[in-house]
Design an enzyme around this catalytic site. Structure first.
Site, PDB file in Angstrom:
ATOM      1  CD  GLN A  58       3.194   1.134   4.967  1.00 38.79           C
ATOM      2  OE1 GLN A  58       2.278   0.602   5.583  1.00 38.79           O
ATOM      3  NE2 GLN A  58       3.850   0.510   4.002  1.00 38.79           N
TER       4      GLN A  58
ATOM      5  CB  CYS B 288       0.494  -5.288   3.179  1.00 35.51           C
ATOM      6  SG  CYS B 288      -0.357  -5.032   1.630  1.00 35.51           S
TER       7      CYS B 288
END
Ligand code: SAH
Length: 466
Positions: A295, A421
């Site tokens: 991430q 996402c």
């Protein structure tokens, strides 16, 4: 796009901006016909020039703002307007958060088929950042030359492969400019050619940097148009210069001789230092190899994973699957509280990282499998007679494969935690899970990517007890 008879290319209009589109562009409508206008904000009156008139909608250029929005702010980055990285620097941060929360809501309603009132009762406030700048731990800079033939690095202009030189991206760490200057100066000194996409010639394609924000460890990886690192002139001098930058613990090269748009090669070579960097999220320590997914916003990741853990509601005995597990980030975060965690990931190096990460953290109640989640999980279910209590998924933007969703439904876990996402594919998949007997129990958006139009989400689904 067939041409609309009402509006012509280069036609000038005065419009009122009504809303923001999914990519952060302003939308104005004349008699129901929408114009998409980059950099315009809702509430603004503006002069525009039609650039691409189509049958159902048009694109237009923002020429002049007649009445600015109260939420308009001056972008911090001088390249904000032309760079393709940020879409919302001109929008006040609070309003960015509202835009993202609304985008998720609208996708859940329109694509997911959920009722607006039901959503309101399960939605948690979006998690924003206190300081929405310099949050990224990774950058990938394309390398090229300017008109004078000087080597440059920066970012692609929107929807193009034209490089906008920028060594000081406001989303990245300040140290990036030192690293970039070192590489570019070396290229000048040793006449190292940058890669040219149009001819397929040249050497240096991309400069990748990644840091562990908690540990201060950095890796620099050059993606090159050659099979071996030996193709780089003055390699040992470059290596010495990079390794002497404070924090740099690893210098790698990734060969990529393909002509396509894929940034990294399939493998990497460690030129100096370690073959990974280390970082921590909460209590867990992670080794991250340069090709593995990690991430990009570590502060927000910690909050996101804490929320995923809260939703998983583990007591210590549960069997948990973490699908699309990468280097085991979520798996290990959950393993402390679960009975057993099984992770599945397609990239072999990431699974090697995951296994090593389990070992260094002493989390031996974990198991990791290389392969496609939609193949590994059904195969496991066929050969093992075992129930899953919680399934966590964290797929890339395209969402989950339908075979995987079917398998998950057949496994009847108590809870499914979906980390996403892309709220459009999330909504599409939630619809299937909902029809398969799962209730949307809670959800929370998380601003992992301030200044851009992207938003991350975590969702809790529980088995409906009828
Ligand atoms: N959960 C991890 C990674 C999420 S990113 C984290 O939070 O760090 C999505 C991951 O899915 C990537 O690591 C990607 O390599 C992997 N992936 C993509 N398609 C896949 C598939 N079909 N099956 C399993 N993993 C996949």
């Amino acid at each position: 796009m067939s041409t609309n008879t009402r509006y012509q290319k280069n036609q000038k209009l005065i419009v009122d901006i009504e809303s923001l589109g999914v990519n952060g562009e302003g939308i104005a409508k004349i008699e129901g016909y929408p114009f998409f206008i980059k950099d315009a904000l809702p509430g603004e009156k503006a002069e525009i020039t039609v650039t691409k008139p189509g049958k159902n909608y048009a694109f237009a250029h923002l020429d002049k703002i007649i009445t600015p929005s109260k939420d308009r702010v001056e972008p911090l980055c001088p390249s904000a307007k032309i760079c393709g990285g940020c879409q919302l620097q001109h929008l006040d941060y609070k309003a960015q958060l509202e835009f993202k929360a609304e985008k998720v809501r609208q996708n859940l309603i329109r694509i997911g088929g959920f009722d607006e009132k039901d959503l309101a009762s399960v939605e948690e406030p979006i998690m924003g950042m206190e300081d929405p700048w310099h949050y990224r731990n990774k950058e990938q800079y394309p390398v090229g030359v300017d008109k004078e033939g000087k080597v440059i690095a920066g970012f692609y202009a929107q929807r193009s492969h034209r490089i906008i030189p920028n060594l000081k991206c406001r989303l990245g760490h300040k140290k990036n400019s030192v690293i970039l200057q070192t590489v570019l100066a070396h290229m000048e000194e040793y006449n190292v050619p940058s890669y040219d996409e149009t001819t397929g010639r040249g050497l240096i394609r991309h400069i990748m940097t990644r840091c562990g924000k908690k540990t201060g460890e950095w890796v620099v990886m050059l993606v090159i148009n050659a099979e071996t690192e030996k193709a780089i002139p003055g390699l040992s001098e470059l290596s010495e210069k990079l390794m002497s930058i404070d924090g740099v613990v690893s210098f790698c090269v990734s060969p990529n001789t393909s002509r396509g748009n894929v940034i990294n090669g399939e493998s990497f070579i460690t030129v100096a230092g370690k073959n990974h960097i280390t970082d921590r999220i909460g209590e867990v320590e992670y080794q991250i190899s340069p090709l593995s997914f990690y991430q990009v916003n570590p502060d927000q990741t910690e909050r996101l994973y804490a929320k995923a853990l809260e939703y998983a509601d583990l007591t210590g005995s549960e069997v948990v699957w973490d699908l699309y597990c990468g280097i085991g980030t979520i798996s290990l975060f959950l393993a402390k509280a679960a009975g057993r965690v099984r992770g599945v990931e397609i990239i072999p190096q990431a699974i090697e990282n995951a296994k090593e990460n389990a070992r260094i953290n002493g989390l031996f109640n974990t198991e990791f499998f290389v392969g496609k989640a939609e193949e590994v999980l059904p195969a496991y279910v066929r050969t093992h007679n075992e129930k899953a209590d919680v399934i966590v998924v964290d797929p890339p933007r395209k969402g989950c494969d339908s075979v995987l969703l079917d398998t998950m439904i057949k496994m009847v876990p108590e809870r499914i935690v979906y980390v996403s996402c892309d709220s459009a594919t999330l909504a599409r998949d939630l619809k299937i899970l909902h029809e398969g007997g799962y209730e949307l129990a809670r959800y929370c958006a998380c601003d992992m990517f301030p200044e851009t139009a992207h938003v991350e989400c975590v969702v809790l689904l529980t088995k409906a007890h009828k």
